[in-house]
Design a protein around this motif. Structure first.
Motif, PDB file in Angstrom:
ATOM      1  N   THR A 124      23.652  35.437   8.217  1.00  0.00           N
ATOM      2  CA  THR A 124      24.599  35.175   7.137  1.00  0.00           C
ATOM      3  C   THR A 124      25.973  34.834   7.694  1.00  0.00           C
ATOM      4  OG1 THR A 124      23.410  36.667   5.674  1.00  0.00           O
ATOM      5  CG2 THR A 124      25.703  36.203   5.106  1.00  0.00           C
ATOM      6  N   ILE A 125      26.584  33.822   7.131  1.00  0.00           N
ATOM      7  CA  ILE A 125      27.965  33.473   7.462  1.00  0.00           C
ATOM      8  C   ILE A 125      28.841  34.374   6.586  1.00  0.00           C
ATOM      9  CG2 ILE A 125      29.704  31.650   7.515  1.00  0.00           C
ATOM     10  CD1 ILE A 125      27.294  29.656   7.772  1.00  0.00           C
ATOM     11  N   GLU A 126      29.409  35.376   7.206  1.00  0.00           N
ATOM     12  CA  GLU A 126      30.069  36.465   6.479  1.00  0.00           C
ATOM     13  C   GLU A 126      31.296  36.033   5.683  1.00  0.00           C
ATOM     14  OE1 GLU A 126      30.921  41.139   7.208  1.00  0.00           O
ATOM     15  OE2 GLU A 126      30.829  39.840   8.946  1.00  0.00           O
ATOM     16  N   GLU A 127      31.950  34.968   6.083  1.00  0.00           N
ATOM     17  CA  GLU A 127      33.182  34.561   5.401  1.00  0.00           C
ATOM     18  C   GLU A 127      32.959  34.266   3.918  1.00  0.00           C
ATOM     19  OE1 GLU A 127      34.534  30.191   5.954  1.00  0.00           O
ATOM     20  OE2 GLU A 127      33.302  30.638   7.710  1.00  0.00           O
ATOM     21  N   TYR A 128      31.713  33.993   3.514  1.00  0.00           N
ATOM     22  CA  TYR A 128      31.435  33.678   2.114  1.00  0.00           C
ATOM     23  C   TYR A 128      31.125  34.913   1.268  1.00  0.00           C
ATOM     24  CZ  TYR A 128      31.196  28.968   3.958  1.00  0.00           C
ATOM     25  OH  TYR A 128      31.491  27.772   4.578  1.00  0.00           O
ATOM     26  N   LEU A 129      31.094  36.090   1.900  1.00  0.00           N
ATOM     27  CA  LEU A 129      30.796  37.323   1.181  1.00  0.00           C
ATOM     28  C   LEU A 129      32.077  38.048   0.791  1.00  0.00           C
ATOM     29  CD1 LEU A 129      27.830  38.716   3.314  1.00  0.00           C
ATOM     30  CD2 LEU A 129      27.715  37.446   1.166  1.00  0.00           C
ATOM     31  N   SER A 130      32.000  38.778  -0.316  1.00  0.00           N
ATOM     32  CA  SER A 130      33.134  39.571  -0.794  1.00  0.00           C
ATOM     33  C   SER A 130      33.339  40.793   0.092  1.00  0.00           C
ATOM     34  CB  SER A 130      32.874  40.021  -2.226  1.00  0.00           C
ATOM     35  OG  SER A 130      31.810  40.967  -2.227  1.00  0.00           O
ATOM     36  N   ALA A 131      34.352  41.572  -0.222  1.00  0.00           N
ATOM     37  CA  ALA A 131      34.636  42.791   0.534  1.00  0.00           C
ATOM     38  C   ALA A 131      33.472  43.778   0.479  1.00  0.00           C
ATOM     39  CB  ALA A 131      35.910  43.444   0.010  1.00  0.00           C
ATOM     40  N   ALA A 132      32.683  43.755  -0.595  1.00  0.00           N
ATOM     41  CA  ALA A 132      31.505  44.629  -0.710  1.00  0.00           C
ATOM     42  C   ALA A 132      30.342  44.128   0.143  1.00  0.00           C
ATOM     43  CB  ALA A 132      31.065  44.735  -2.162  1.00  0.00           C
ATOM     44  N   HIS A 133      30.454  42.937   0.671  1.00  0.00           N
ATOM     45  CA  HIS A 133      29.468  42.331   1.575  1.00  0.00           C
ATOM     46  C   HIS A 133      28.137  41.985   0.919  1.00  0.00           C
ATOM     47  CE1 HIS A 133      32.131  43.181   4.942  1.00  0.00           C
ATOM     48  NE2 HIS A 133      32.262  44.394   4.453  1.00  0.00           N
ATOM     49  N   CYS A 134      28.059  42.003  -0.403  1.00  0.00           N
ATOM     50  CA  CYS A 134      26.802  41.582  -1.025  1.00  0.00           C
ATOM     51  C   CYS A 134      27.024  40.704  -2.245  1.00  0.00           C
ATOM     52  CB  CYS A 134      25.906  42.772  -1.346  1.00  0.00           C
ATOM     53  SG  CYS A 134      26.487  43.800  -2.649  1.00  0.00           S
ATOM     54  N   HIS A 135      28.268  40.363  -2.511  1.00  0.00           N
ATOM     55  CA  HIS A 135      28.580  39.426  -3.587  1.00  0.00           C
ATOM     56  C   HIS A 135      29.294  38.220  -2.999  1.00  0.00           C
ATOM     57  CE1 HIS A 135      28.357  43.324  -5.835  1.00  0.00           C
ATOM     58  NE2 HIS A 135      27.494  42.582  -6.479  1.00  0.00           N
ATOM     59  N   LEU A 136      29.316  37.173  -3.755  1.00  0.00           N
ATOM     60  CA  LEU A 136      29.958  35.944  -3.310  1.00  0.00           C
ATOM     61  C   LEU A 136      31.469  36.083  -3.381  1.00  0.00           C
ATOM     62  CD1 LEU A 136      28.763  33.238  -2.385  1.00  0.00           C
ATOM     63  CD2 LEU A 136      29.036  32.420  -4.717  1.00  0.00           C
ATOM     64  N   SER A 137      32.137  35.602  -2.366  1.00  0.00           N
ATOM     65  CA  SER A 137      33.590  35.631  -2.303  1.00  0.00           C
ATOM     66  C   SER A 137      34.169  34.367  -2.936  1.00  0.00           C
ATOM     67  CB  SER A 137      34.022  35.699  -0.835  1.00  0.00           C
ATOM     68  OG  SER A 137      35.380  35.381  -0.685  1.00  0.00           O
ATOM     69  N   GLN A 138      35.423  34.430  -3.316  1.00  0.00           N
ATOM     70  CA  GLN A 138      36.134  33.248  -3.803  1.00  0.00           C
ATOM     71  C   GLN A 138      36.171  32.160  -2.729  1.00  0.00           C
ATOM     72  OE1 GLN A 138      37.487  32.490  -6.821  1.00  0.00           O
ATOM     73  NE2 GLN A 138      36.568  34.338  -7.633  1.00  0.00           N
ATOM     74  N   ARG A 139      36.076  32.567  -1.457  1.00  0.00           N
ATOM     75  CA  ARG A 139      36.085  31.586  -0.366  1.00  0.00           C
ATOM     76  C   ARG A 139      34.865  30.663  -0.405  1.00  0.00           C
ATOM     77  NH1 ARG A 139      37.553  36.404   1.805  1.00  0.00           N
ATOM     78  NH2 ARG A 139      35.504  36.700   2.734  1.00  0.00           N
ATOM     79  N   ALA A 140      33.864  31.023  -1.197  1.00  0.00           N
ATOM     80  CA  ALA A 140      32.671  30.185  -1.323  1.00  0.00           C
ATOM     81  C   ALA A 140      32.811  29.126  -2.408  1.00  0.00           C
ATOM     82  CB  ALA A 140      31.449  31.052  -1.596  1.00  0.00           C
ATOM     83  N   LEU A 141      33.917  29.123  -3.128  1.00  0.00           N
ATOM     84  CA  LEU A 141      34.109  28.151  -4.200  1.00  0.00           C
ATOM     85  C   LEU A 141      33.919  26.709  -3.732  1.00  0.00           C
ATOM     86  CD1 LEU A 141      34.675  27.723  -7.172  1.00  0.00           C
ATOM     87  CD2 LEU A 141      37.116  27.727  -6.642  1.00  0.00           C
ATOM     88  N   PRO A 142      34.415  26.312  -2.534  1.00  0.00           N
ATOM     89  CA  PRO A 142      34.165  24.936  -2.092  1.00  0.00           C
ATOM     90  C   PRO A 142      32.675  24.614  -1.896  1.00  0.00           C
ATOM     91  CG  PRO A 142      35.973  25.892  -0.842  1.00  0.00           C
ATOM     92  CD  PRO A 142      35.366  27.013  -1.652  1.00  0.00           C
TER      93      PRO A 142
END
Length: 154
Positions: A124-142
């Motif tokens: 997994t490319i961690e930068e796309y995960l939220s702080a909880a590490h199991c949800h999508l982060s805002q950084r994945a919007l692109p």
């Protein structure tokens, strides 16, 4: 549904994250079956549900599961996991392929960013995960926005 969802509403169902993080590999051990068999059983429940929503006149879309928590992520009792990161991502790849095929068969829009969230060796490319590490982060919007624009109506 009819008491709180308007006729002809657009519904996006988000399926599989907890199944893949917790249940698939727990069940492979308990049942002595492959992860593919367990995933097939899960999808045998989900697809009729999606079709039933569609038959009620709703515009149904399905958001596929994202990449798994990293193994280096400390285990949080609120977000347990079974199997290794690679195993969970292999199962997610299979789940995603099978769910996408079922959605195509029933003309249900399918959205996923899973493939963009993993390396060639299913890490997994961690930068796309939220702080909880199991949800999508805002950084994945692109990653997500172009997928949504292709599948969802404006």
């Amino acid at each position: 549904c009819s008491s709180f969802i308007k006729p002809n509403a657009h519904i996006i169902c988000c399926l599989g994250e907890i199944d893949l993080r917790v249940h698939v590999f727990r069940q492979t051990a308990l049942q002595q079956r492959t992860y593919q068999d367990i995933v097939d059983d899960i999808l045998a429940e989900y697809l009729p549900f999606l079709v039933a929503l569609q038959q009620k006149g709703y515009h149904v879309y399905c958001w596929g599961p994202i990449a798994s928590q990293r193994d280096v992520c400390p285990i949080d009792p609120e977000f347990p996991r079974n199997g290794t990161e690679t195993e969970r991502n292999l199962a997610t790849a299979y789940f995603t392929e099978q769910l996408a095929a079922g959605c195509r068969q029933h003309h249900i829009g399918f959205l996923s960013v899973f493939k963009q969230m993993i390396t060639d060796d299913f890490q997994t490319i961690e930068e796309y995960l939220s702080a909880a590490h199991c949800h999508l982060s805002q950084r994945a919007l692109p990653l997500a926005q172009p997928v949504w624009e292709k599948v969802l109506p404006l």
